[in-house]
Structures are given as structure tokens and as C-alpha cells.
Design an enzyme around this catalytic site. Structure first.
Site, PDB file in Angstrom:
ATOM      1  N   ASP A  11      17.174  23.756 -14.297  1.00 59.59           N
ATOM      2  CA  ASP A  11      18.048  22.930 -14.805  1.00 59.59           C
ATOM      3  C   ASP A  11      19.413  23.345 -15.191  1.00 59.59           C
ATOM      4  O   ASP A  11      19.607  24.031 -16.043  1.00 59.59           O
ATOM      5  CB  ASP A  11      17.401  22.482 -16.085  1.00 59.59           C
ATOM      6  CG  ASP A  11      18.170  21.142 -16.773  1.00 59.59           C
ATOM      7  OD1 ASP A  11      19.161  20.661 -16.304  1.00 59.59           O
ATOM      8  OD2 ASP A  11      17.753  21.104 -18.042  1.00 59.59           O
ATOM      9  N   ASP A  41      24.524  17.491 -12.832  1.00 58.34           N
ATOM     10  CA  ASP A  41      23.247  18.134 -13.339  1.00 58.34           C
ATOM     11  C   ASP A  41      22.089  17.924 -12.771  1.00 58.34           C
ATOM     12  O   ASP A  41      21.630  16.827 -12.513  1.00 58.34           O
ATOM     13  CB  ASP A  41      23.032  17.182 -14.857  1.00 58.34           C
ATOM     14  CG  ASP A  41      22.026  17.858 -15.856  1.00 58.34           C
ATOM     15  OD1 ASP A  41      21.239  18.753 -15.103  1.00 58.34           O
ATOM     16  OD2 ASP A  41      22.063  17.681 -17.169  1.00 58.34           O
ATOM     17  N   GLU A  81      23.100  24.266 -23.101  1.00 59.74           N
ATOM     18  CA  GLU A  81      23.882  23.296 -22.403  1.00 59.74           C
ATOM     19  C   GLU A  81      24.918  22.435 -23.194  1.00 59.74           C
ATOM     20  O   GLU A  81      24.817  21.115 -23.360  1.00 59.74           O
ATOM     21  CB  GLU A  81      23.033  22.188 -21.604  1.00 59.74           C
ATOM     22  CG  GLU A  81      21.789  21.794 -22.350  1.00 59.74           C
ATOM     23  CD  GLU A  81      20.948  20.548 -21.474  1.00 59.74           C
ATOM     24  OE1 GLU A  81      21.400  19.826 -20.987  1.00 59.74           O
ATOM     25  OE2 GLU A  81      19.718  20.564 -21.627  1.00 59.74           O
ATOM     26  N   HIS A 126      24.444  15.411 -28.322  1.00 63.92           N
ATOM     27  CA  HIS A 126      22.863  15.807 -27.718  1.00 63.92           C
ATOM     28  C   HIS A 126      22.683  17.336 -28.366  1.00 63.92           C
ATOM     29  O   HIS A 126      23.817  17.723 -28.719  1.00 63.92           O
ATOM     30  CB  HIS A 126      22.675  15.366 -26.349  1.00 63.92           C
ATOM     31  CG  HIS A 126      23.614  16.473 -25.589  1.00 63.92           C
ATOM     32  ND1 HIS A 126      23.332  17.716 -25.314  1.00 63.92           N
ATOM     33  CD2 HIS A 126      24.633  15.967 -24.580  1.00 63.92           C
ATOM     34  CE1 HIS A 126      24.265  18.134 -24.500  1.00 63.92           C
ATOM     35  NE2 HIS A 126      25.184  17.152 -24.183  1.00 63.92           N
ATOM     36  N   HIS A 128      12.130  19.118 -19.534  1.00 58.72           N
ATOM     37  CA  HIS A 128      11.689  19.424 -20.971  1.00 58.72           C
ATOM     38  C   HIS A 128      10.618  19.721 -21.212  1.00 58.72           C
ATOM     39  O   HIS A 128       9.561  19.077 -21.309  1.00 58.72           O
ATOM     40  CB  HIS A 128      12.011  17.909 -21.345  1.00 58.72           C
ATOM     41  CG  HIS A 128      13.619  17.429 -21.402  1.00 58.72           C
ATOM     42  ND1 HIS A 128      13.865  16.499 -21.838  1.00 58.72           N
ATOM     43  CD2 HIS A 128      14.670  18.240 -20.831  1.00 58.72           C
ATOM     44  CE1 HIS A 128      15.330  16.335 -21.695  1.00 58.72           C
ATOM     45  NE2 HIS A 128      15.838  17.301 -21.180  1.00 58.72           N
ATOM     46  N   HIS A 162      23.193  10.074 -19.213  1.00 56.12           N
ATOM     47  CA  HIS A 162      21.859  10.307 -18.132  1.00 56.12           C
ATOM     48  C   HIS A 162      22.393   9.111 -16.990  1.00 56.12           C
ATOM     49  O   HIS A 162      21.604   8.234 -16.403  1.00 56.12           O
ATOM     50  CB  HIS A 162      20.815   9.641 -18.689  1.00 56.12           C
ATOM     51  CG  HIS A 162      20.328  10.737 -19.672  1.00 56.12           C
ATOM     52  ND1 HIS A 162      19.198  10.404 -20.571  1.00 56.12           N
ATOM     53  CD2 HIS A 162      20.310  12.157 -19.860  1.00 56.12           C
ATOM     54  CE1 HIS A 162      19.021  11.330 -21.289  1.00 56.12           C
ATOM     55  NE2 HIS A 162      19.600  12.522 -20.974  1.00 56.12           N
ATOM     56  N   ARG A 219      29.936  19.321 -19.127  1.00 55.98           N
ATOM     57  CA  ARG A 219      28.867  20.125 -19.558  1.00 55.98           C
ATOM     58  C   ARG A 219      28.627  21.286 -19.066  1.00 55.98           C
ATOM     59  O   ARG A 219      28.772  21.197 -17.668  1.00 55.98           O
ATOM     60  CB  ARG A 219      27.523  18.961 -19.670  1.00 55.98           C
ATOM     61  CG  ARG A 219      26.179  19.718 -20.076  1.00 55.98           C
ATOM     62  CD  ARG A 219      25.086  18.901 -20.438  1.00 55.98           C
ATOM     63  NE  ARG A 219      24.467  18.190 -19.137  1.00 55.98           N
ATOM     64  CZ  ARG A 219      24.887  16.822 -18.820  1.00 55.98           C
ATOM     65  NH1 ARG A 219      25.618  16.120 -19.724  1.00 55.98           N
ATOM     66  NH2 ARG A 219      24.360  16.223 -17.884  1.00 55.98           N
ATOM     67  N   GLU A 261      25.371  24.253 -18.197  1.00 56.54           N
ATOM     68  CA  GLU A 261      24.193  24.656 -18.406  1.00 56.54           C
ATOM     69  C   GLU A 261      23.689  25.638 -17.757  1.00 56.54           C
ATOM     70  O   GLU A 261      23.738  25.537 -16.354  1.00 56.54           O
ATOM     71  CB  GLU A 261      23.388  23.287 -18.354  1.00 56.54           C
ATOM     72  CG  GLU A 261      21.664  23.303 -18.453  1.00 56.54           C
ATOM     73  CD  GLU A 261      21.167  22.148 -18.312  1.00 56.54           C
ATOM     74  OE1 GLU A 261      21.731  21.296 -17.619  1.00 56.54           O
ATOM     75  OE2 GLU A 261      19.976  22.086 -19.114  1.00 56.54           O
ATOM     76  N   ASP A 311       0.833  -1.213   0.191  1.00 64.21           N
ATOM     77  CA  ASP A 311       0.048  -0.084  -0.073  1.00 64.21           C
ATOM     78  C   ASP A 311       0.586   1.446  -0.309  1.00 64.21           C
ATOM     79  O   ASP A 311       0.480   2.334   0.474  1.00 64.21           O
ATOM     80  CB  ASP A 311      -1.005  -0.124   1.414  1.00 64.21           C
ATOM     81  CG  ASP A 311      -0.050  -0.024   2.480  1.00 64.21           C
ATOM     82  OD1 ASP A 311       0.921  -0.183   2.326  1.00 64.21           O
ATOM     83  OD2 ASP A 311      -0.929  -0.032   3.517  1.00 64.21           O
ATOM     84  N   HIS A 320      16.450  22.920 -24.752  1.00 59.68           N
ATOM     85  CA  HIS A 320      15.071  22.718 -24.821  1.00 59.68           C
ATOM     86  C   HIS A 320      14.276  23.793 -23.830  1.00 59.68           C
ATOM     87  O   HIS A 320      15.066  24.476 -23.046  1.00 59.68           O
ATOM     88  CB  HIS A 320      14.914  21.310 -24.239  1.00 59.68           C
ATOM     89  CG  HIS A 320      15.579  21.139 -22.700  1.00 59.68           C
ATOM     90  ND1 HIS A 320      15.060  21.578 -21.639  1.00 59.68           N
ATOM     91  CD2 HIS A 320      16.823  20.468 -22.162  1.00 59.68           C
ATOM     92  CE1 HIS A 320      15.863  21.307 -20.350  1.00 59.68           C
ATOM     93  NE2 HIS A 320      17.029  20.708 -20.748  1.00 59.68           N
ATOM     94  N   TYR A 348      32.348  14.951 -24.425  1.00 63.63           N
ATOM     95  CA  TYR A 348      32.281  13.814 -24.071  1.00 63.63           C
ATOM     96  C   TYR A 348      33.188  12.934 -24.536  1.00 63.63           C
ATOM     97  O   TYR A 348      33.084  12.554 -25.447  1.00 63.63           O
ATOM     98  CB  TYR A 348      31.222  13.236 -23.680  1.00 63.63           C
ATOM     99  CG  TYR A 348      29.850  14.037 -23.334  1.00 63.63           C
ATOM    100  CD1 TYR A 348      29.692  14.278 -22.017  1.00 63.63           C
ATOM    101  CD2 TYR A 348      29.035  14.831 -24.367  1.00 63.63           C
ATOM    102  CE1 TYR A 348      28.823  15.284 -21.496  1.00 63.63           C
ATOM    103  CE2 TYR A 348      28.138  15.889 -23.869  1.00 63.63           C
ATOM    104  CZ  TYR A 348      27.921  15.923 -22.516  1.00 63.63           C
ATOM    105  OH  TYR A 348      26.978  16.942 -22.176  1.00 63.63           O
TER     106      TYR A 348
HETATM  107 MN   LIG Z   1      19.013  20.420 -19.617  1.00 61.19          MN
END
Ligand SMILES: [Mn+2]
Length: 422
Positions: free
Chosen positions: A254, A243, A367, A333, A344, A226, A389, A391, A23, A337, A371
Site C-alpha cells: 500500500d 495510491d 501515510e 484522515h 486495511h 478516495h 500524500r 505512504e 452468468d 493502519h 489536501y
Molecule cells: Mn494506506
């Protein structure tokens, strides 16, 4: 409602509560569309808007229930939905199915996102059937089912000054968490300890928590875009990529920063870092009404690709490496965004198949990254395992932009200074 037209209705429901086991539920978060329209955060809520009706705004909510509230917490109830949330009329959630047919009968357009929530689809399909069978009694089913997302998300894409203020708060808390991380990180600690510090700062300052799963990646973990395990040990001489963004009152920042665990960049790290920083600063400087996200991306790709050639990661001219897509080995990437209630955030990126020009009130991330996998082929050894990175969250203003996260140290000198534990 002004965008919908008078003879229409919109039905937007909250997502189901998801059990983790037994539960015990996952933390509940209202869907952003429903919260944007109502400010109502409880589960089992449905908003029905009927611009042409005497009582245009109806909320279906969980009714007050002394027994359930002891277990699950306080409820606004139907009284609270009217009194505190401005609904013209409120009904218990259990009465949605029984009332929906007469509430939406004879509208031309029904704004409803088909397929997003099976429980609502089932109710709506049954109600449509009921209305079709009731046509001889003067009940008519809607002529069109219209996806509400386009008009609603255009509203969400352009932030009001009140929304910007909330995002400013999210950005300030996020900035503090990044600064605290720079100060605290040292070799021998775990990525998890830094993640804990970030969560602590978010909650301590009144944020809900992370607006998305934080990425805390030391060394070559930073080359996994990620990476969320966040459980490895921080090592001397390596970089730490964080990040992480705080969600505050349903809006999230972000932000990414990358800094040396020992407090000083190596020469090789500095060269890589400066390339990413240059690309980001140039793209930020281009941010203004009329500019497009594609232009920001192209700018970053160009600066990063020139840097990759300089470092000996790529061979050829900048144009050749962009043309061939070779740069994607180290920058795979997109650069930006939309940002808002969702990390996003909603809003279309193209209009008439062309990149849409940005407008005042829109918020974008910028950003860029670089890499270099530990096992990358044909790259100088000194760059292996470096992931960077940077951002920031950029508000487009009438005459340009405002960097909402400018308070987080970013130049090599600023970052090194922030890493010192005085
Ligand atoms: Mn971002």
C-alpha cells in the site's frame, strides 16, 4: 488450534461467488481468514477444525467434475484437498449440511463468525436446532458460540518471516510500478493510462493485480481522498497522486507517492511536499516495538499543523490549531493502519481501551497528507488544488523498523530525478 482448546471446533467458510450479470461473475477472491488457514483459494470451501478429534482438519470442497471443469476451470477436489492442502479429511461441499451436526456435537466452544455469511448462518442455525433436539440421544449443542476473529486476527497481525518475504515481493513490484509511473506521466496523458501502466506492471511481475482500487488523481483530484474515477487528463504544472499497491500471493502493499507531471515541482508545491515528507520521516523514525499508532499520528499532526500555519492556511499556535481540530480542514484522515493480506488488515488497534504497543512482525502504513481543496476558504491562491500524500509500508523489527517500500523515490530531488525520461 492450540489457541482454541481441545473440546472445541471452528467453522470458517468462503464467501459466495457474486454474479455481475447473466452468468458472468466478479473475480473471486478467497476470504483472507480461510486462505490464511488453508492456502485453499477455490470458492465453496469450508474449513472445520476440531483440535480434539482424531482427524482435526476437515475441508469441504467442490468435488472434481469433468463437465464443470471444462467451463469453470480446474478443481483440487476432495483428493487434492488431502494430497495438496494437508487436510486430514475432505468431503464434497454439498455434504457439509448433512455431516456438520455429528462433527460438532458435544464441543463446548464453537468458533464461528455469526452474521458474516447468511448461507452459513442458515446451515448452522438448522444444525444447532438438530443438536438440541438430539440431546436425549447424547448429541449436545455447543455451549458457546465464540467469535474466531480475535484469536485468528492476533495471529494474522504478527507476520511470520515467510509472510514478510511475500510482502517484500508485493512491495518490490509496487515500487517498480510507482517508478514506471513517474517516468511515464506527462501532460496530455490520461490518469487512466497511468492506471493501466500500474496494472500492467503488477500483472507482468506476477502479482494478482491491485490489492485495492488504485487512486490516480491529477491536480485537485488528489484532494479527493478516495478518488477512483482515474479518467481525467494530466495537466502541465499539476501534481499526480498515486495510491496503488500490488497484491502478490494474497498479501498487498500500500504505497502512495505524489509527483509533478512536468517533472519539476513549483515552489509552492515544494513547500507543501516538504512538510508532508518531514512529518512522514519523523513518524517513521519513531517506529519501533512499544510505540503506538496514535503516537505516529500525533507526530504527523504536529508537524503538518506547524506547516499549515507556516503556509498561511491556519492562524494561531500549533497547540491551538490541534486543540480546535482546525488542522482537519487539510488533514482529515488517520496516519496508519495494519497491512497484510487485507489492505486495511485485521487486528485490534486498542488493548484495554489504550492504543496497543506495536511488536516485531507487525506491519503498518505511515501515510500523512495535506489536501487543500480548490475552493478552500481563506487560503493563499497558490496552494489551492494541491493534494499530497506520501505512504510507506513499515515492518516493526526487534530493534526498530524496516521500510519495505524504501525503494520508491521520495525526496524532492529523488522524485524529480525519477520523473525525467532519459
Ligand atoms: Mn494506506
Amino acid at each position: 488450534m492450540a489457541a482454541m482448546g481441545p473440546n472445541s471446533a471452528a467453522l470458517i467458510g468462503s464467501p459466495p461467488e457474486i454474479l455481475r450479470n447473466g452468468d458472468s461473475s466478479y473475480p473471486y477472491r478467497q476470504c483472507s481468514d480461510l486462505y490464511y488457514l488453508t492456502g485453499f483459494a477455490e470458492p465453496q470451501a469450508t474449513v472445520l477444525l476440531r483440535p480434539g478429534a482424531d482427524e482435526p482438519y476437515t475441508l469441504f470442497v467442490r468435488p472434481r467434475d469433468a463437465e464443470r471443469e471444462i467451463w469453470d476451470g480446474r478443481r483440487a477436489g476432495v483428493e487434492g484437498a488431502v494430497k495438496n492442502f494437508g487436510a486430514d479429511k475432505a468431503l464434497p461441499a454439498s455434504e457439509l449440511r448433512g455431516n456438520l451436526a455429528k462433527l460438532i456435537a458435544n464441543v463446548d466452544d464453537l468458533y464461528y463468525e455469526l452474521g458474516a455469511n447468511p448461507a452459513y448462518d442458515e446451515i448452522l442455525l438448522a444444525v444447532l436446532d438438530e443438536l438440541r433436539r438430539g440431546e436425549r440421544r447424547g448429541m449436545r449443542a455447543p455451549r458457546r458460540i465464540v467469535d474466531p476473529r480475535f484469536s485468528l486476527h492476533e495471529l494474522r497481525l504478527r507476520k511470520s518471516s515467510e509472510e514478510v518475504e511475500v510482502l517484500r515481493r508485493a512491495a518490490a513490484i509496487t515500487s517498480e510500478a510507482h517508478v514506471e509511473s513517474m517516468k511515464a506521466a506527462k501532460a496530455g496523458m490520461g490518469e487512466n493510462e497511468i492506471e493501466a501502466l500500474i496494472n500492467y506492471t503488477f500483472r507482468r511481475r506476477g502479482g494478482t493485480g491491485p490489492g485495492y482500487t488504485s487512486i490516480v488523481g491529477g491536480g485537485d483530484n488528489a484532494t479527493i481522498l478516495h478518488y477512483i474515477e482515474n479518467d481525467a487528463e494530466l495537466k502541465e504544472g499539476e501534481l499526480l497522486l498515486i495510491d496503488a499497491g500490488c497484491e502478490y500471493a494474497f498479501y498487498t502493499a500500500d504505497v502512495t507517492r505524489t509527483f509533478p507531471i512536468s517533472g519539476r515541482f513549483t515552489e509552492a508545491q515544494k513547500r507543501c511536499y516538504q512538510i508532508v515528507l518531514d512529518s512522514q520521516l519523523q513518524a517513521i523514525a519513531m517506529s519501533k516495538p512499544g510505540a503506538t499508532i496514535d503516537e505516529l499520528h500525533d507526530c504527523c499532526v504536529r508537524v503538518l499543523t506547524a506547516g499549515m500555519i507556516e503556509l498561511g492556511l491556519l492562524q494561531g499556535t500549533v497547540d491551538e490549531c490541534i486543540q480546535s481540530g482546525d488542522y482537519k480542514k487539510f488533514y482529515m484522515h488517520r496516519t496508519s493502519h495494519w497491512l497484510g493480506m487485507d489492505v486495511h488488515d485485521v487486528g485490534v488497534y486498542t488493548l484495554d481501551n489504550k492504543p496497543r504497543p506495536m511488536e516485531p512482525g507487525m506491519i503498518v502504513t505511515i501515510e500523512p497528507g495535506l489536501y487543500i481543496a480548490a475552493d478552500a476558504e481563506g487560503v493563499p491562491d497558490e496552494y489551492r488544488g494541491i493534494g499530497i500524500r506520501i505512504e510507506d509500508d513499515i515492518l516493526i523489527t526487534a530493534d526498530g523498523y524496516e521500510n519495505l517500500t524504501a525503494a520508491v523515490p521520495k525526496t524532492i530531488a529523488e522524485v524529480e530525478a525519477a520523473c525525467q525520461r532519459s
